[in-house]
Design an enzyme around this catalytic site. Structure first.
Site, PDB file in Angstrom:
ATOM      1  N   SER A 190      33.211  42.469  37.221  1.00 34.46           N
ATOM      2  CA  SER A 190      32.144  42.601  36.143  1.00 34.46           C
ATOM      3  C   SER A 190      31.134  41.780  36.632  1.00 34.46           C
ATOM      4  O   SER A 190      31.224  40.977  37.241  1.00 34.46           O
ATOM      5  CB  SER A 190      32.843  42.098  34.973  1.00 34.46           C
ATOM      6  OG  SER A 190      31.894  41.892  33.876  1.00 34.46           O
ATOM      7  N   TYR A 230      35.461  35.131  30.207  1.00 36.17           N
ATOM      8  CA  TYR A 230      35.961  36.437  30.495  1.00 36.17           C
ATOM      9  C   TYR A 230      35.403  36.783  31.868  1.00 36.17           C
ATOM     10  O   TYR A 230      36.183  36.985  32.924  1.00 36.17           O
ATOM     11  CB  TYR A 230      35.120  37.571  29.677  1.00 36.17           C
ATOM     12  CG  TYR A 230      35.289  39.094  30.147  1.00 36.17           C
ATOM     13  CD1 TYR A 230      36.351  39.779  30.408  1.00 36.17           C
ATOM     14  CD2 TYR A 230      33.761  39.599  30.724  1.00 36.17           C
ATOM     15  CE1 TYR A 230      36.136  41.043  30.910  1.00 36.17           C
ATOM     16  CE2 TYR A 230      33.843  40.704  31.172  1.00 36.17           C
ATOM     17  CZ  TYR A 230      35.072  41.537  31.434  1.00 36.17           C
ATOM     18  OH  TYR A 230      35.097  42.689  31.944  1.00 36.17           O
ATOM     19  N   LYS A 258      37.649  37.245  35.600  1.00 32.83           N
ATOM     20  CA  LYS A 258      37.280  38.179  36.694  1.00 32.83           C
ATOM     21  C   LYS A 258      36.979  37.605  38.010  1.00 32.83           C
ATOM     22  O   LYS A 258      37.467  38.205  39.007  1.00 32.83           O
ATOM     23  CB  LYS A 258      36.110  39.037  36.191  1.00 32.83           C
ATOM     24  CG  LYS A 258      36.301  39.734  35.102  1.00 32.83           C
ATOM     25  CD  LYS A 258      37.433  41.044  35.336  1.00 32.83           C
ATOM     26  CE  LYS A 258      37.554  41.938  34.339  1.00 32.83           C
ATOM     27  NZ  LYS A 258      38.478  42.843  34.413  1.00 32.83           N
TER      28      LYS A 258
HETATM   29  N1  LIG Z   1      33.304  48.459  29.401  1.00 27.80           N
HETATM   30  C1  LIG Z   1      32.635  47.830  30.320  1.00 27.80           C
HETATM   31  O1  LIG Z   1      31.435  48.078  29.998  1.00 27.80           O
HETATM   32  C2  LIG Z   1      33.041  46.971  31.425  1.00 27.80           C
HETATM   33  C3  LIG Z   1      32.363  46.465  32.020  1.00 27.80           C
HETATM   34  C4  LIG Z   1      32.819  45.766  33.234  1.00 27.80           C
HETATM   35  C5  LIG Z   1      34.042  45.594  33.745  1.00 27.80           C
HETATM   36  N2  LIG Z   1      34.814  46.146  32.884  1.00 27.80           N
HETATM   37  C6  LIG Z   1      36.133  46.199  33.185  1.00 27.80           C
HETATM   38  O2  LIG Z   1      36.939  47.537  33.204  1.00 27.80           O
HETATM   39  C7  LIG Z   1      38.063  47.653  32.971  1.00 27.80           C
HETATM   40  C8  LIG Z   1      38.366  48.735  32.046  1.00 27.80           C
HETATM   41  O3  LIG Z   1      37.500  48.644  30.851  1.00 27.80           O
HETATM   42  P1  LIG Z   1      37.667  49.496  29.614  1.00 27.80           P
HETATM   43  O4  LIG Z   1      36.142  49.644  29.014  1.00 27.80           O
HETATM   44  O5  LIG Z   1      37.970  50.963  30.106  1.00 27.80           O
HETATM   45  O6  LIG Z   1      38.724  48.980  28.534  1.00 27.80           O
HETATM   46  P2  LIG Z   1      40.002  49.630  27.821  1.00 27.80           P
HETATM   47  O7  LIG Z   1      40.044  48.390  26.848  1.00 27.80           O
HETATM   48  O8  LIG Z   1      39.541  50.738  27.276  1.00 27.80           O
HETATM   49  O9  LIG Z   1      40.790  49.694  29.039  1.00 27.80           O
HETATM   50  C9  LIG Z   1      41.805  48.740  29.276  1.00 27.80           C
HETATM   51  C10 LIG Z   1      42.963  49.498  29.532  1.00 27.80           C
HETATM   52  O10 LIG Z   1      44.035  48.477  29.906  1.00 27.80           O
HETATM   53  C11 LIG Z   1      45.478  48.677  29.174  1.00 27.80           C
HETATM   54  N3  LIG Z   1      45.936  47.215  29.141  1.00 27.80           N
HETATM   55  C12 LIG Z   1      45.231  46.136  28.826  1.00 27.80           C
HETATM   56  N4  LIG Z   1      46.015  45.062  28.878  1.00 27.80           N
HETATM   57  C13 LIG Z   1      47.389  45.728  29.575  1.00 27.80           C
HETATM   58  C14 LIG Z   1      48.627  45.004  30.214  1.00 27.80           C
HETATM   59  N5  LIG Z   1      48.825  43.855  30.100  1.00 27.80           N
HETATM   60  N6  LIG Z   1      49.234  45.906  30.668  1.00 27.80           N
HETATM   61  C15 LIG Z   1      49.175  47.166  30.843  1.00 27.80           C
HETATM   62  N7  LIG Z   1      48.012  47.824  30.357  1.00 27.80           N
HETATM   63  C16 LIG Z   1      47.138  47.192  29.693  1.00 27.80           C
HETATM   64  C17 LIG Z   1      44.807  48.958  27.847  1.00 27.80           C
HETATM   65  O11 LIG Z   1      45.724  49.407  27.066  1.00 27.80           O
HETATM   66  C18 LIG Z   1      43.636  49.994  28.087  1.00 27.80           C
HETATM   67  O12 LIG Z   1      44.138  51.155  28.268  1.00 27.80           O
HETATM   68  C19 LIG Z   1      38.620  46.244  32.101  1.00 27.80           C
HETATM   69  O13 LIG Z   1      39.096  45.659  33.490  1.00 27.80           O
HETATM   70  C20 LIG Z   1      37.031  45.821  31.902  1.00 27.80           C
HETATM   71  O14 LIG Z   1      37.015  44.204  32.173  1.00 27.80           O
HETATM   72  C21 LIG Z   1      34.423  47.065  31.711  1.00 27.80           C
END
Ligand SMILES: NC(=O)c1ccc[n+]([C@@H]2O[C@H](COP(=O)([O-])OP(=O)(O)OC[C@H]3O[C@@H](n4cnc5c(N)ncnc54)[C@H](O)[C@@H]3O)[C@@H](O)[C@H]2O)c1
Length: 324
Positions: A118, A142, A146
């Site tokens: 991130s 957070y 990362k």
């Molecule tokens: N959305 C954003 O703008 C953004 C920006 C930077 C980084 N990220 C990173 O991208 C990744 C995905 O984000 P997203 O927006 O799709 O979020 P999201 O919450 O939709 O997806 C996360 C997924 O991981 C699963 N999960 C969480 N903990 C788990 C565990 N212990 N075991 C198994 N599954 C687990 C959840 O059920 C979910 O399906 C994350 O790592 C987030 O930190 C997101």
């Protein structure tokens, strides 16, 4: 056909990544605990295994069964504000969970590992746009989680020969322009889905965190990148890891929009004003975060195709407008 494990593949970004992998001809297994992910995001053609990274045996079992060539790791908690209030929970899910996955992946011969990092690893920008050489001093817990995973990956690359890619996303937004993925985020904390929930009347009003930031209209400026563009970059990263040992790349559109500009674009799309109020700044926020994605363009031969503000808002509203 290469077998790829997508951890968190039932989530918002993960489901779009699975879609891109299937289109590129990979065999895809999704591992997810469905905490924020959803069954409606599981795509036909992928295999689903319900499990939790905090149970090491469950992830090891899947790695043993399929002997993946590559892993894409998206599972994490992602609300920066909440991470400042619940650091223990974020440490367990984001750091311990990732270490459990790394142990299983290396034990069962995974060669390539792509990690959802991130822009939060950078902290307050010393210069804009932010390139990958920028200092990493997270201002929220957070971002620290990362960065800690990135540092562990660097050691696993050295000690276990794992080829790794840290993809530092800026703000992921939008939905599959083809309309195949329509799973709404559960308890969203990001601007666009929150605007959508207000537009649908599921939330009373939009709270804008700070209108006194040193920006032209006083609201924070962020770089928004469409999920379908992010997904394409993951497929490219997997391919490029065939020859590169480590990659650390920003993924952003390189354009900054203020909170107010995004809200106004939503208001144009829905044809009315959103109820909103200005509230205090949130701890852990920065005034402006805009990426330089020059390295991703060069190394991945990647260029965002869907990241205009108009496409981002319209593809999101298409999903929210029709949601039950
Ligand atoms: N959305 C954003 O703008 C953004 C920006 C930077 C980084 N990220 C990173 O991208 C990744 C995905 O984000 P997203 O927006 O799709 O979020 P999201 O919450 O939709 O997806 C996360 C997924 O991981 C699963 N999960 C969480 N903990 C788990 C565990 N212990 N075991 C198994 N599954 C687990 C959840 O059920 C979910 O399906 C994350 O790592 C987030 O930190 C997101």
């Amino acid at each position: 056909m290469a077998r790829i494990l997508v951890v968190g593949g039932a989530g918002y970004i993960g489901s779009h990544v699975v879609q891109a992998l299937l289109a590129a001809g990979y065999k895809v297994v999704v591992f997810d605990n469905l905490s924020t992910g959803q069954r409606c995001n599981l795509l036909k053609g992928s295999i689903f295994r319900h499990g939790d990274l905090l149970r090491p045996a469950s992830i090891a079992e899947v790695c043993r069964e399929f002997r993946f060539q590559g892993v894409i790791h998206l599972a994490a908690l992602k609300a920066a504000g909440e991470s400042m209030l619940r650091p223990e929970v974020y440490a367990r899910h984001n750091i311990t969970g990732s270490l459990n996955l790394l142990a299983a992946a290396t034990q069962f011969g995974v060669e390539r590992f792509v990690f959802s990092s991130s822009a939060a690893v950078y902290g307050d920008p010393e210069r804009l746009p932010i390139d990958e050489q920028h200092a990493t001093r997270p201002v929220n817990f957070y971002g620290f989680t990362k960065l800690t995973v990135e540092q562990n990956l660097a050691w696993f690359a050295r000690l276990r020969g794992l080829h790794i890619a840290n993809l530092r996303y800026f703000n992921a937004v939008g939905y599959d322009p083809g309309g195949a993925l329509r799973g709404l985020e559960k308890r969203p904390a990001n601007l666009l889905p929150v605007c959508m929930e207000v537009a649908r009347g599921w939330r009373e009003r939009l709270e804008i965190f700070g209108d006194d930031w040193p920006t032209p209209d006083g609201t924070c400026i962020r770089d928004y990148v469409h999920v379908t563009d992010l997904a394409a970059a993951h497929v490219r990263a997997l391919e490029v890891l065939g020859t590169r040992e480590t990659l650390t790349l920003n993924l952003g559109s390189e354009v900054g929009y203020s909170v107010l500009e995004v809200v106004q674009a939503v208001e144009r799309a829905i044809g009315r004003e959103l109820p909103r109020s200005n509230v205090a700044r949130r701890s852990g926020d920065s005034a402006e975060l805009v990426a330089s994605a020059e390295l991703a363009r060069e190394v991945l031969d990647w260029q965002p195709q869907h990241s205009s503000l108009e496409t981002i808002v319209s593809s999101t509203w298409n999903v929210y407008r029709d949601a039950p």
